[in-house]
Design a protein around this motif. Structure first.
Motif, PDB file in Angstrom:
ATOM      1  N   PRO A 197     -50.104  19.295  41.097  1.00 33.00           N
ATOM      2  CA  PRO A 197     -50.983  20.475  41.108  1.00 33.00           C
ATOM      3  C   PRO A 197     -52.075  20.347  40.026  1.00 33.00           C
ATOM      4  O   PRO A 197     -51.846  19.825  38.943  1.00 33.00           O
ATOM      5  CB  PRO A 197     -50.039  21.639  40.797  1.00 33.00           C
ATOM      6  CG  PRO A 197     -48.858  21.013  40.150  1.00 33.00           C
ATOM      7  CD  PRO A 197     -48.755  19.610  40.674  1.00 33.00           C
ATOM      8  N   ARG A 198     -53.282  20.795  40.372  1.00 31.93           N
ATOM      9  CA  ARG A 198     -54.402  20.767  39.427  1.00 31.93           C
ATOM     10  C   ARG A 198     -54.207  21.831  38.363  1.00 31.93           C
ATOM     11  O   ARG A 198     -53.745  22.933  38.664  1.00 31.93           O
ATOM     12  CB  ARG A 198     -55.715  21.082  40.140  1.00 31.93           C
ATOM     13  CG  ARG A 198     -56.287  19.932  40.877  1.00 31.93           C
ATOM     14  CD  ARG A 198     -57.654  20.355  41.353  1.00 31.93           C
ATOM     15  NE  ARG A 198     -58.369  19.221  41.887  1.00 31.93           N
ATOM     16  CZ  ARG A 198     -59.506  19.317  42.526  1.00 31.93           C
ATOM     17  NH1 ARG A 198     -60.055  20.497  42.708  1.00 31.93           N
ATOM     18  NH2 ARG A 198     -60.105  18.264  42.984  1.00 31.93           N
ATOM     19  N   PRO A 199     -54.597  21.472  37.120  1.00 31.38           N
ATOM     20  CA  PRO A 199     -54.519  22.528  36.107  1.00 31.38           C
ATOM     21  C   PRO A 199     -55.602  23.561  36.374  1.00 31.38           C
ATOM     22  O   PRO A 199     -56.734  23.231  36.702  1.00 31.38           O
ATOM     23  CB  PRO A 199     -54.785  21.781  34.787  1.00 31.38           C
ATOM     24  CG  PRO A 199     -55.441  20.499  35.183  1.00 31.38           C
ATOM     25  CD  PRO A 199     -55.020  20.211  36.578  1.00 31.38           C
ATOM     26  N   ARG A 200     -55.193  24.800  36.276  1.00 30.95           N
ATOM     27  CA  ARG A 200     -56.140  25.879  36.557  1.00 30.95           C
ATOM     28  C   ARG A 200     -57.081  26.078  35.381  1.00 30.95           C
ATOM     29  O   ARG A 200     -56.648  26.112  34.235  1.00 30.95           O
ATOM     30  CB  ARG A 200     -55.401  27.177  36.838  1.00 30.95           C
ATOM     31  CG  ARG A 200     -54.687  27.127  38.146  1.00 30.95           C
ATOM     32  CD  ARG A 200     -54.235  28.500  38.522  1.00 30.95           C
ATOM     33  NE  ARG A 200     -54.623  28.700  39.903  1.00 30.95           N
ATOM     34  CZ  ARG A 200     -54.980  29.837  40.401  1.00 30.95           C
ATOM     35  NH1 ARG A 200     -54.995  30.903  39.666  1.00 30.95           N
ATOM     36  NH2 ARG A 200     -55.311  29.942  41.670  1.00 30.95           N
ATOM     37  N   LYS A 201     -58.359  26.184  35.690  1.00 31.30           N
ATOM     38  CA  LYS A 201     -59.346  26.472  34.654  1.00 31.30           C
ATOM     39  C   LYS A 201     -59.396  27.973  34.452  1.00 31.30           C
ATOM     40  O   LYS A 201     -59.287  28.750  35.406  1.00 31.30           O
ATOM     41  CB  LYS A 201     -60.739  25.982  35.069  1.00 31.30           C
ATOM     42  CG  LYS A 201     -60.847  24.478  35.141  1.00 31.30           C
ATOM     43  CD  LYS A 201     -62.269  24.093  35.492  1.00 31.30           C
ATOM     44  CE  LYS A 201     -62.408  22.603  35.579  1.00 31.30           C
ATOM     45  NZ  LYS A 201     -63.768  22.217  35.975  1.00 31.30           N
ATOM     46  N   GLU A 202     -59.596  28.307  33.206  1.00 30.42           N
ATOM     47  CA  GLU A 202     -59.735  29.736  32.924  1.00 30.42           C
ATOM     48  C   GLU A 202     -61.087  30.181  33.445  1.00 30.42           C
ATOM     49  O   GLU A 202     -62.094  29.487  33.255  1.00 30.42           O
ATOM     50  CB  GLU A 202     -59.647  29.991  31.415  1.00 30.42           C
ATOM     51  CG  GLU A 202     -58.294  29.676  30.827  1.00 30.42           C
ATOM     52  CD  GLU A 202     -58.262  29.953  29.342  1.00 30.42           C
ATOM     53  OE1 GLU A 202     -59.106  30.735  28.855  1.00 30.42           O
ATOM     54  OE2 GLU A 202     -57.416  29.369  28.670  1.00 30.42           O
ATOM     55  N   PRO A 203     -61.140  31.313  34.100  1.00 32.24           N
ATOM     56  CA  PRO A 203     -62.438  31.772  34.608  1.00 32.24           C
ATOM     57  C   PRO A 203     -63.364  32.115  33.429  1.00 32.24           C
ATOM     58  O   PRO A 203     -62.959  32.772  32.472  1.00 32.24           O
ATOM     59  CB  PRO A 203     -62.106  33.013  35.428  1.00 32.24           C
ATOM     60  CG  PRO A 203     -60.771  33.446  34.962  1.00 32.24           C
ATOM     61  CD  PRO A 203     -60.067  32.232  34.419  1.00 32.24           C
ATOM     62  N   GLN A 204     -64.576  31.605  33.537  1.00 32.67           N
ATOM     63  CA  GLN A 204     -65.564  31.855  32.490  1.00 32.67           C
ATOM     64  C   GLN A 204     -66.171  33.242  32.689  1.00 32.67           C
ATOM     65  O   GLN A 204     -66.491  33.621  33.819  1.00 32.67           O
ATOM     66  CB  GLN A 204     -66.689  30.803  32.551  1.00 32.67           C
ATOM     67  CG  GLN A 204     -66.214  29.390  32.287  1.00 32.67           C
ATOM     68  CD  GLN A 204     -65.806  29.204  30.839  1.00 32.67           C
ATOM     69  OE1 GLN A 204     -66.379  29.798  29.943  1.00 32.67           O
ATOM     70  NE2 GLN A 204     -64.797  28.383  30.632  1.00 32.67           N
ATOM     71  N   PRO A 205     -66.338  33.970  31.596  1.00 33.78           N
ATOM     72  CA  PRO A 205     -66.960  35.286  31.749  1.00 33.78           C
ATOM     73  C   PRO A 205     -68.443  35.117  32.112  1.00 33.78           C
ATOM     74  O   PRO A 205     -69.099  34.188  31.664  1.00 33.78           O
ATOM     75  CB  PRO A 205     -66.809  35.920  30.367  1.00 33.78           C
ATOM     76  CG  PRO A 205     -66.647  34.777  29.429  1.00 33.78           C
ATOM     77  CD  PRO A 205     -65.973  33.689  30.225  1.00 33.78           C
ATOM     78  N   LEU A 206     -68.931  36.006  32.934  1.00 29.10           N
ATOM     79  CA  LEU A 206     -70.329  35.963  33.347  1.00 29.10           C
ATOM     80  C   LEU A 206     -71.190  36.517  32.218  1.00 29.10           C
ATOM     81  O   LEU A 206     -71.030  37.671  31.812  1.00 29.10           O
ATOM     82  CB  LEU A 206     -70.535  36.784  34.624  1.00 29.10           C
ATOM     83  CG  LEU A 206     -71.961  36.840  35.142  1.00 29.10           C
ATOM     84  CD1 LEU A 206     -72.408  35.446  35.574  1.00 29.10           C
ATOM     85  CD2 LEU A 206     -72.074  37.809  36.288  1.00 29.10           C
TER      86      LEU A 206
END
Length: 189
Positions: free
Chosen positions: A11-20
């Motif tokens: 499984p790919r490591p999940r990236k933290e969503p970047q704040p807009l």
């Protein structure tokens, strides 16, 4: 046909969503771009190359559909003629601009050469002046040494009264030569 079953992928490591973040000015936008570049320093940065200067298409060597302004021309021909005329005017303007640019470049090069020649002349003039002063100082030094030699020779031939008198005379001469030591006025008299 079905593809051969392959091993399951990890499984790919999940990236933290970047704040807009919406940049408010150019400096903030630049800062955001730099931060994004610095997140992965190993990644190559695309540097855009200099775009070539625009140049118009060369005129056609052979024009097949020559048209005139006669009454037999169709209504669609006017637009073709208009585009050809616009393209030719653009080409002529470009040629004029290039000729002007070339003329300005030549003038600039001539001006640079002229300034360089003037600077070299001034440098040569100043060098000559410095050399003259150097030679003058050297000549004065030689003359002074010759005078000292002559004085020594003349002092050795006549008999001296005493060496102390000569020392006092030289001190008096030095004091007379130095006007800064003499008071210009005396107070209290």
């Amino acid at each position: 046909k079905m593809a051969a079953p392959s091993a399951p992928r990890p499984p790919r490591p999940r990236k933290e969503p970047q704040p807009l973040v919406i940049p408010r000015n150019a400096a903030e936008e630049q800062r955001l771009r730099l931060e994004r570049l610095m997140r992965n320093p190993e990644k190559t940065v695309p540097i855009p190359e200099k775009l070539n200067e625009w140049a118009p298409r060369p005129p056609p060597e052979f024009v097949r559909d020559v048209m005139g302004s006669s009454a037999g021309a169709g209504s669609g021909e006017f637009h073709v003629y208009r585009h050809l005329r616009r393209r030719e005017y653009q080409r002529q303007d470009f040629m004029d601009a290039m000729a002007e640019k070339q003329r300005l470049d030549e003038e600039f090069q001539k001006k640079l050469e002229r300034n360089k020649m003037i600077a070299e002349e001034q440098t040569a003039k100043r060098r000559k002046k410095r050399q003259k002063l150097k030679e003058k100082k050297l000549q004065a030094k030689k003359n002074k040494l010759e005078q000292k030699k002559q004085e020594k020779e003349s002092d050795q031939s006549p008999e001296r009264v005493s060496s102390e008198d000569d020392g006092e005379d030289s001190k008096e001469e030095e004091e007379k030569e130095d006007d800064a030591e003499e008071p210009s006025f005396v107070m209290g008299r």
